[in-house]
Design a protein around this motif. Sequence first.
Motif, PDB file in Angstrom:
ATOM      1  N   ILE A 150       0.967  -1.140  -0.012  1.00 22.37           N
ATOM      2  CA  ILE A 150      -0.219  -0.057   0.094  1.00 22.37           C
ATOM      3  C   ILE A 150       0.921   1.147   0.016  1.00 22.37           C
ATOM      4  N   VAL A 151       0.758   2.333  -1.147  1.00 22.08           N
ATOM      5  CA  VAL A 151       1.465   3.408  -1.064  1.00 22.08           C
ATOM      6  C   VAL A 151       0.387   4.389  -0.973  1.00 22.08           C
ATOM      7  N   PRO A 152       0.983   5.533  -0.037  1.00 24.99           N
ATOM      8  CA  PRO A 152      -0.215   6.929   0.137  1.00 24.99           C
ATOM      9  C   PRO A 152      -0.245   7.420  -1.289  1.00 24.99           C
ATOM     10  N   LYS A 153      -1.475   7.946  -1.575  1.00 27.04           N
ATOM     11  CA  LYS A 153      -1.621   8.800  -2.696  1.00 27.04           C
ATOM     12  C   LYS A 153      -0.452   9.765  -3.140  1.00 27.04           C
ATOM     13  N   GLU A 154      -0.154  10.537  -2.078  1.00 28.29           N
ATOM     14  CA  GLU A 154       0.884  11.723  -2.326  1.00 28.29           C
ATOM     15  C   GLU A 154       2.133  11.088  -2.756  1.00 28.29           C
ATOM     16  N   MET A 155       2.344   9.935  -2.708  1.00 29.58           N
ATOM     17  CA  MET A 155       3.653   9.256  -3.303  1.00 29.58           C
ATOM     18  C   MET A 155       3.425   9.125  -5.017  1.00 29.58           C
ATOM     19  N   ALA A 156       2.456   9.397  -5.520  1.00 24.43           N
ATOM     20  CA  ALA A 156       2.017   8.933  -6.886  1.00 24.43           C
ATOM     21  C   ALA A 156       3.172   9.948  -7.687  1.00 24.43           C
ATOM     22  N   SER A 157       3.514  10.887  -7.603  1.00 19.48           N
ATOM     23  CA  SER A 157       4.581  11.634  -8.428  1.00 19.48           C
ATOM     24  C   SER A 157       5.767  10.913  -8.164  1.00 19.48           C
ATOM     25  N   LEU A 158       6.163  10.203  -7.155  1.00 19.95           N
ATOM     26  CA  LEU A 158       7.432   9.196  -7.088  1.00 19.95           C
ATOM     27  C   LEU A 158       7.434   8.308  -7.840  1.00 19.95           C
ATOM     28  N   LEU A 159       6.161   7.662  -7.782  1.00 24.97           N
ATOM     29  CA  LEU A 159       6.025   6.309  -8.551  1.00 24.97           C
ATOM     30  C   LEU A 159       6.254   6.809 -10.080  1.00 24.97           C
ATOM     31  N   LEU A 160       5.661   7.763 -10.672  1.00 29.21           N
ATOM     32  CA  LEU A 160       5.709   8.267 -12.039  1.00 29.21           C
ATOM     33  C   LEU A 160       7.246   8.387 -12.240  1.00 29.21           C
ATOM     34  N   ALA A 161       8.002   8.923 -11.529  1.00 31.56           N
ATOM     35  CA  ALA A 161       9.508   9.251 -11.616  1.00 31.56           C
ATOM     36  C   ALA A 161      10.347   8.107 -11.707  1.00 31.56           C
ATOM     37  N   LEU A 162       9.891   6.862 -11.525  1.00 25.98           N
ATOM     38  CA  LEU A 162      10.548   5.611 -11.240  1.00 25.98           C
ATOM     39  C   LEU A 162      10.758   5.107 -12.780  1.00 25.98           C
ATOM     40  N   ASP A 163      11.237   5.674 -13.613  1.00 25.15           N
ATOM     41  CA  ASP A 163      11.089   5.287 -15.039  1.00 25.15           C
ATOM     42  C   ASP A 163      12.401   4.962 -15.397  1.00 25.15           C
ATOM     43  N   GLY A 164      13.566   4.956 -14.559  1.00 23.86           N
ATOM     44  CA  GLY A 164      14.919   4.795 -15.137  1.00 23.86           C
ATOM     45  C   GLY A 164      15.637   5.692 -15.573  1.00 23.86           C
ATOM     46  N   LYS A 165      14.806   6.742 -15.736  1.00 28.93           N
ATOM     47  CA  LYS A 165      15.672   8.236 -16.102  1.00 28.93           C
ATOM     48  C   LYS A 165      15.644   9.155 -15.171  1.00 28.93           C
TER      49      LYS A 165
ATOM     50  N   ASP B  75      16.743  14.110  -8.820  1.00 29.24           N
ATOM     51  CA  ASP B  75      15.866  14.491  -9.791  1.00 29.24           C
ATOM     52  C   ASP B  75      14.400  14.120  -8.867  1.00 29.24           C
ATOM     53  N   ILE B  76      14.402  12.918  -8.404  1.00 32.42           N
ATOM     54  CA  ILE B  76      13.076  12.582  -7.629  1.00 32.42           C
ATOM     55  C   ILE B  76      13.143  13.493  -6.376  1.00 32.42           C
ATOM     56  N   GLN B  77      14.103  13.913  -5.611  1.00 31.91           N
ATOM     57  CA  GLN B  77      14.200  14.778  -4.609  1.00 31.91           C
ATOM     58  C   GLN B  77      13.332  16.041  -4.951  1.00 31.91           C
ATOM     59  N   VAL B  78      13.755  16.652  -5.926  1.00 32.78           N
ATOM     60  CA  VAL B  78      13.228  17.832  -6.505  1.00 32.78           C
ATOM     61  C   VAL B  78      11.751  17.708  -6.676  1.00 32.78           C
ATOM     62  N   ILE B  79      11.327  16.611  -7.364  1.00 31.95           N
ATOM     63  CA  ILE B  79       9.905  16.499  -7.840  1.00 31.95           C
ATOM     64  C   ILE B  79       8.975  16.447  -6.615  1.00 31.95           C
TER      65      ILE B  79
END
Length: 392
Positions: free
Chosen positions: A41-56, A61-65
């Motif tokens: 289970i992952v809180p909704k506010e972590m959605a942007s982190l999940l999207l950033a986990l693309d290998g790029k 970068d994720i810290q800034v996002i």
Amino acid sequence: MKYSPDFRPKLRAVDIIPFNWQGKEAFLLRDPLAYSENPLIVPKEMASLLLALDGKHSLRDIQVILTRQLGRLVMLEEIENFLATLEKHLFLETDYFIDKKRKLERNFSQAVVRPSSHAGQAYPREAEELKVFLNQILSLWPKRSDYFPRIIIAPHIDLQAGARTFAAAYQGLSWPKGARVIVLGTGHFLETPFSLAYKDFETPLGLVKYDREFVTELSQRVDGDLRGHEWAHKSEHSIDFQVIFLKYLLEDFWLVPILVANPQGQQQVFKKLVKALRPLIDENIYVVAGVDFCHLGLRYGDPTPASEKEKQKAKEFDFKLLQKVLAFDANGIYEMLERDDYYKVCGFGPLYLLSLIFEGERLSGRILHQEAVDFGEGSIVSLSAAAFFDKK
């Protein structure tokens, strides 16, 4: 630090399902290939982190996002802890996951029985409860005697959602004791063109033995192992659902379980298998194809909800496709499904392989039932049952 600030993490292809947890919006991460058996289970506010986990994106970068998204300073340690949890659950593509995957696949390959992964979830775990459950489904279609097809097409959707179509396909099935049954299932997450499981299948109604004699002879004819990505059988339901109906109705039969992927660009591989398979097909062989048809609406990536209009369009498309299937027109099936990706037919592989196997055979096919059912908000799936009989 476990991870370098320049580390670019990549999330595996997992299911991300909106979920209400303790009154809060969240996401449920689930592994469709079951390398990880535990959802997260992952809180909704972590959605942007999940999207950033693309290998790029790097950890920096994720810290800034996340800092911009959450409106507070997010420390690298916080991100690292979250990534460590994902890695522990085998949701990240890392060396750790690759090593665990290799070990899990080796153990599964060496096992002689494929466990009943959907018992207690999609259908009852207890034998007597399962019999009642299946009998209730079959009762949705009028009883019939002397139902003796050589081939049937049945759905693989959730058993209750597709109950009437399952009933249309299976009600009264009377194949002989000890029949050899090839089940062609849709390999939703198959990484090879096809995979034959060299395993017996566990069910709440007892063990179903795979046909070792048939599989051995077929393997010799192709001069190689047919397992392919055998791990895909572990959590795949498209064969599993057919096996419980067959076990309930026939009790004793021999199983040849083959998962089939999308054939695009793989026609020659399929034809090579068919060349080895066709000489083994005789009047004592029976076939089940586990196939769902069109998938339309929000759940399947369409921009607008599917309505009654889409249901009708889907059934009309299925009828045209089934005319090619009933004629064993493999080329026609391939051309139609390669061209019309709008309808997202989940069964391209089994239908194409079935038609290649029986091309030119004197069998009479007919459609038994068609429907389109609601499946998720604003989404529909179309289903069909069909059967092929020896011409008299």
